[in-house]
Design a protein around this motif. Structure first.
Motif, PDB file in Angstrom:
ATOM      1  N   ASN A 234     -55.121  -4.512   7.932  1.00 35.66           N
ATOM      2  CA  ASN A 234     -55.042  -2.856   7.414  1.00 35.66           C
ATOM      3  C   ASN A 234     -55.391  -1.826   7.761  1.00 35.66           C
ATOM      4  N   VAL A 235     -54.766  -1.462   8.764  1.00 36.37           N
ATOM      5  CA  VAL A 235     -55.433   0.393   9.211  1.00 36.37           C
ATOM      6  C   VAL A 235     -54.877   1.392   8.007  1.00 36.37           C
ATOM      7  N   THR A 236     -55.770   2.420   8.223  1.00 40.81           N
ATOM      8  CA  THR A 236     -56.079   3.128   8.041  1.00 40.81           C
ATOM      9  C   THR A 236     -55.934   4.654   8.756  1.00 40.81           C
ATOM     10  N   ARG A 237     -55.688   5.601   7.797  1.00 43.35           N
ATOM     11  CA  ARG A 237     -55.149   6.939   8.798  1.00 43.35           C
ATOM     12  C   ARG A 237     -55.663   7.410   9.977  1.00 43.35           C
ATOM     13  N   ASP A 238     -57.205   7.138   9.424  1.00 43.26           N
ATOM     14  CA  ASP A 238     -58.402   7.369  10.400  1.00 43.26           C
ATOM     15  C   ASP A 238     -58.440   6.739  11.752  1.00 43.26           C
ATOM     16  N   ASP A 239     -56.842   5.697  11.974  1.00 39.43           N
ATOM     17  CA  ASP A 239     -56.847   4.419  13.140  1.00 39.43           C
ATOM     18  C   ASP A 239     -56.370   5.365  14.161  1.00 39.43           C
ATOM     19  N   PHE A 240     -55.633   6.135  14.043  1.00 41.08           N
ATOM     20  CA  PHE A 240     -54.385   6.751  14.371  1.00 41.08           C
ATOM     21  C   PHE A 240     -54.933   7.928  15.454  1.00 41.08           C
ATOM     22  N   ARG A 241     -53.984   8.155  16.347  1.00 42.45           N
ATOM     23  CA  ARG A 241     -53.761   8.926  17.063  1.00 42.45           C
ATOM     24  C   ARG A 241     -52.545   9.951  16.888  1.00 42.45           C
ATOM     25  N   ARG A 242     -52.358  11.037  16.815  1.00 45.50           N
ATOM     26  CA  ARG A 242     -51.000  11.735  16.688  1.00 45.50           C
ATOM     27  C   ARG A 242     -50.477  12.353  17.432  1.00 45.50           C
ATOM     28  N   ASN A 243     -49.451  11.769  18.091  1.00 50.07           N
ATOM     29  CA  ASN A 243     -48.667  12.293  19.321  1.00 50.07           C
ATOM     30  C   ASN A 243     -48.268  13.477  19.796  1.00 50.07           C
ATOM     31  N   ALA A 244     -48.322  13.981  20.514  1.00 49.88           N
ATOM     32  CA  ALA A 244     -47.754  15.652  20.533  1.00 49.88           C
ATOM     33  C   ALA A 244     -46.302  15.382  20.840  1.00 49.88           C
ATOM     34  N   ARG A 245     -45.429  15.905  19.903  1.00 52.66           N
ATOM     35  CA  ARG A 245     -44.189  16.205  20.649  1.00 52.66           C
ATOM     36  C   ARG A 245     -43.349  16.916  21.034  1.00 52.66           C
ATOM     37  N   GLY A 246     -42.896  16.455  21.974  1.00 48.58           N
ATOM     38  CA  GLY A 246     -41.580  17.126  23.306  1.00 48.58           C
ATOM     39  C   GLY A 246     -40.542  18.058  21.942  1.00 48.58           C
ATOM     40  N   GLU A 247     -39.858  19.236  23.295  1.00 43.11           N
ATOM     41  CA  GLU A 247     -39.557  19.665  22.383  1.00 43.11           C
ATOM     42  C   GLU A 247     -38.613  19.373  20.964  1.00 43.11           C
ATOM     43  N   LEU A 248     -37.121  17.989  21.872  1.00 41.14           N
ATOM     44  CA  LEU A 248     -36.473  16.913  21.226  1.00 41.14           C
ATOM     45  C   LEU A 248     -37.174  15.811  20.639  1.00 41.14           C
ATOM     46  N   GLY A 249     -37.868  15.380  20.625  1.00 43.47           N
ATOM     47  CA  GLY A 249     -39.302  14.122  20.408  1.00 43.47           C
ATOM     48  C   GLY A 249     -39.370  14.279  18.782  1.00 43.47           C
ATOM     49  N   THR A 250     -39.205  12.862  18.600  1.00 47.36           N
ATOM     50  CA  THR A 250     -39.520  13.386  17.494  1.00 47.36           C
ATOM     51  C   THR A 250     -41.571  12.137  16.726  1.00 47.36           C
TER      52      THR A 250
END
Length: 176
Positions: free
Chosen positions: A135-151
């Motif tokens: 069971n993981v929470t939002r605080d357990d994640f890092r947000r990855n930078a989005r490239g120009e065409l990336g998701t």
């Protein structure tokens, strides 16, 4: 264990049929992202088949992949909280990208494919080496930078992946 053996049986049967016709094994034909998606869908279906309380989320691309039967109308939900998200990866340790940080139960299957042995007909079958369920929470994640065409993606950060790894279900290589 039943779910992993369902996958082993499928790949054995399909790969035997393909190689008997002089074709490549399915493992060798599919690009990694397609293989991962196929495995995730098949694992979800197999887990639902073997579960007493979980079923496949009938909402196309709904979250999570497996939901508790009867909680959502028609067993379909765009974004729910009662269930388990299924992920697959070739990365040892279970680090996997998601489409967003969420409070969720996450089940990660780590698999290996022999793409190097020659001749190809002698390659070892696809195997699962690790399974994590936590069971993981939002605080357990890092947000990855989005490239120009990336998701936009999110990945468990160091403490989050340690939390998931502490809840291992399987580590090793079963007999096939």
């Amino acid at each position: 264990e039943l779910v992993m053996h369902d996958m082993y049986d499928f790949f054995h049967d399909v790969n035997t049929a393909l190689t008997d016709k002089g074709l490549q094994r399915l493992d060798d034909m599919l690009r990694p992202a397609i293989m991962s998606g196929l495995l995730s869908d098949m694992l979800t279906a197999s887990m639902a088949k073997h579960s007493r309380t979980l079923t496949e989320n009938r909402y196309f691309n709904g979250h999570p992949d497996l939901i508790v039967q009867g909680v959502y109308a028609g067993d379909a939900v765009k974004s729910g909280s009662d269930g388990v998200e299924i992920k697959t990866t070739r990365k040892s340790g279970g680090a996997v990208d998601t489409h967003g940080a969420r409070d969720q139960w996450m089940c990660v299957f780590v698999y290996t494919i022999d793409g190097e042995s020659e001749p190809a007909v002698n390659r070892k079958p696809m195997t699962f080496s690790e399974v994590y369920l936590g069971n993981v929470t939002r605080d357990d994640f890092r947000r990855n930078a989005r490239g120009e065409l990336g998701t936009r993606t999110a990945t468990l950060h160091r403490e989050g992946i340690a939390k998931l790894r502490a809840n291992w279900v399987y580590r090793g290589s079963p007999e096939i």
